[in-house]
Design a protein around this motif. Sequence first.
Motif, short mmCIF file in Angstrom:
data_model
loop_
_atom_site.label_atom_id
_atom_site.label_comp_id
_atom_site.label_asym_id
_atom_site.label_seq_id
_atom_site.Cartn_x
_atom_site.Cartn_y
_atom_site.Cartn_z
N THR A 5 0.85 -1.19 0.00
CA THR A 5 0.00 0.00 0.00
C THR A 5 0.89 1.25 0.00
O THR A 5 0.40 2.35 0.17
N ASN B 72 4.25 1.88 1.83
CA ASN B 72 5.44 1.95 2.67
C ASN B 72 6.39 0.78 2.49
O ASN B 72 7.62 0.96 2.49
N THR B 73 5.85 -0.41 2.34
CA THR B 73 6.71 -1.56 2.07
C THR B 73 7.47 -1.30 0.77
O THR B 73 8.67 -1.60 0.66
N GLY C 232 -3.09 -3.46 9.65
CA GLY C 232 -3.49 -3.61 8.25
C GLY C 232 -3.34 -5.06 7.82
O GLY C 232 -4.25 -5.87 7.99
N ASN C 233 -2.14 -5.40 7.35
CA ASN C 233 -1.88 -6.78 6.98
C ASN C 233 -1.52 -7.62 8.21
O ASN C 233 -1.32 -8.81 8.12
N ALA C 234 -1.38 -6.95 9.33
CA ALA C 234 -1.24 -7.55 10.66
C ALA C 234 0.15 -8.10 11.00
O ALA C 234 0.33 -8.77 12.00
N ASN D 211 2.78 -6.18 11.81
CA ASN D 211 3.43 -5.40 12.86
C ASN D 211 2.94 -5.78 14.25
O ASN D 211 3.74 -5.90 15.17
N THR E 103 3.41 4.79 12.93
CA THR E 103 4.13 3.90 12.03
C THR E 103 4.84 4.57 10.85
O THR E 103 5.81 4.03 10.32
N1 F0G Z 1 0.92 1.89 9.33
C1 F0G Z 1 1.50 2.15 8.15
C2 F0G Z 1 2.01 3.52 7.91
C3 F0G Z 1 1.63 1.12 7.17
O1 F0G Z 1 2.22 1.40 6.03
C4 F0G Z 1 1.13 -0.15 7.46
C5 F0G Z 1 1.20 -1.22 6.47
C6 F0G Z 1 0.52 -0.36 8.71
C7 F0G Z 1 0.43 0.68 9.61
C8 F0G Z 1 -0.05 -1.67 9.11
O2 F0G Z 1 0.95 -2.59 9.39
O3 F0G Z 1 0.32 -4.29 7.73
O4 F0G Z 1 1.90 -4.81 9.58
O5 F0G Z 1 -0.52 -4.44 10.04
N2 F0G Z 1 1.62 -1.07 5.31
C9 F0G Z 1 1.86 -2.15 4.34
C10 F0G Z 1 2.53 -1.62 3.10
C11 F0G Z 1 0.72 -3.02 4.09
O6 F0G Z 1 2.40 -2.21 2.03
O7 F0G Z 1 3.24 -0.63 3.20
P1 F0G Z 1 0.65 -4.14 9.18
#
Ligand code: F0G
Length: 361
Positions: free
Chosen positions: A90, A92-93, A193-195, A197, A322
């Motif tokens: 989405t 950040n990865t 999100g994808n869970a 973290n 995050t």
């Molecule tokens: N906060 C931010 C800023 C994120 O980019 C993400 C996830 C999350 C929280 C949630 O973390 O997925 O581990 O539960 N970003 C992913 C991405 C999915 O593709 O950058 P999560």
Amino acid sequence: MGVQALGGRRGVIRKYRDWLPEIPEEAIATLGEGDTPLIEAPRLSEKLGARLYLKFEGMNPSASFKDRGMTVALSRAIATGSRACVCASTGNTAASASAYSARAGITCFVVVPVGKIALGKAVQVLAHGAKIIQIEGNFDAALKLSQRVAEELGNVSLVNSVNPDRIEGQKTASFEVCEALGRPPDALALPVGNAGNITAYWRGFKEWREAGYADTAPRMLGFQAEGASPLVTGHDFESPETVASAIRIGAPASKEGALAAMRESGGLIESVTDEEILEAQAMLAREAGVFCEPASAAGVAGLLKLAREGRAPEGLVVSVLTGHGLKDPDTILSRTSLPEPVPATFEALTGVMQRVEPAAG
Ligand code: F0G
């Protein structure tokens, strides 16, 4: 000899080597990630009736928490001879994988939902020279495709958090929180999100306790955006929607890890509305001086909601911010804009200044 990051930040592999999978020195790809600040937030603490600290993960090299896991995933990819990596994202990865691939000297493919990643993140990917593939589908479709690519092509490493190295790296944030506070917090709030973290933080806190550094572990409080809250409703979302594009995910890959974190810690996973998220983002920026992206404010939005309902956690509370607010300028610009210019005169300037109320406190 692997690449060094000199100065105060050694990177999480060298800092927490004994806690991580083995990585040969010459394979380490670091940008000096980790060692992010834990910032006290007195005014927000008052609203909560608890002592709140903000773990500002926007201070990582690519401006999100992803860097902690990416240094481990890319270093291991190098150690095993990979020449390319792929991820769904989405945003950040993708930004983090692009940066660490550039550092490591390998090709990076990122698969993203078209038109759904924040501007700053797209710019990061372009700047680092990664190959960006926009698909006419959402994150969940992008992840399935990336997994298949990695499986069938064989020589391409998948660097999403379904890669266990990512979770290993990300758990180091728990160690930093415990070290900074001198003990584990009573509760930790974060967006889900994808869970990956929440799974990683919980693993970190458990390992810290198992190693005998503490007797306790925090309650894990996870918050999803209402329009993308499969872990709250108990069913996947076909078309997730939220202003918090980073957590616009309908079928979290680490669902089991998140539910275990909630259960084992006596915590919760609930949802917050887009409005609550944007309000918390504004409050963090205006009252705590910390500018995070919308998704990152979901933890604080959740804590404020619990407080309104008389369910706020007590004691020492940490919320993980995050990612950095600069990643998503459009969300701010859609709610406010620069004022009209005034003449370059003292009178015009003081005229404007007199119309502004001084900040309270
Ligand atoms: N906060 C931010 C800023 C994120 O980019 C993400 C996830 C999350 C929280 C949630 O973390 O997925 O581990 O539960 N970003 C992913 C991405 C999915 O593709 O950058 P999560």
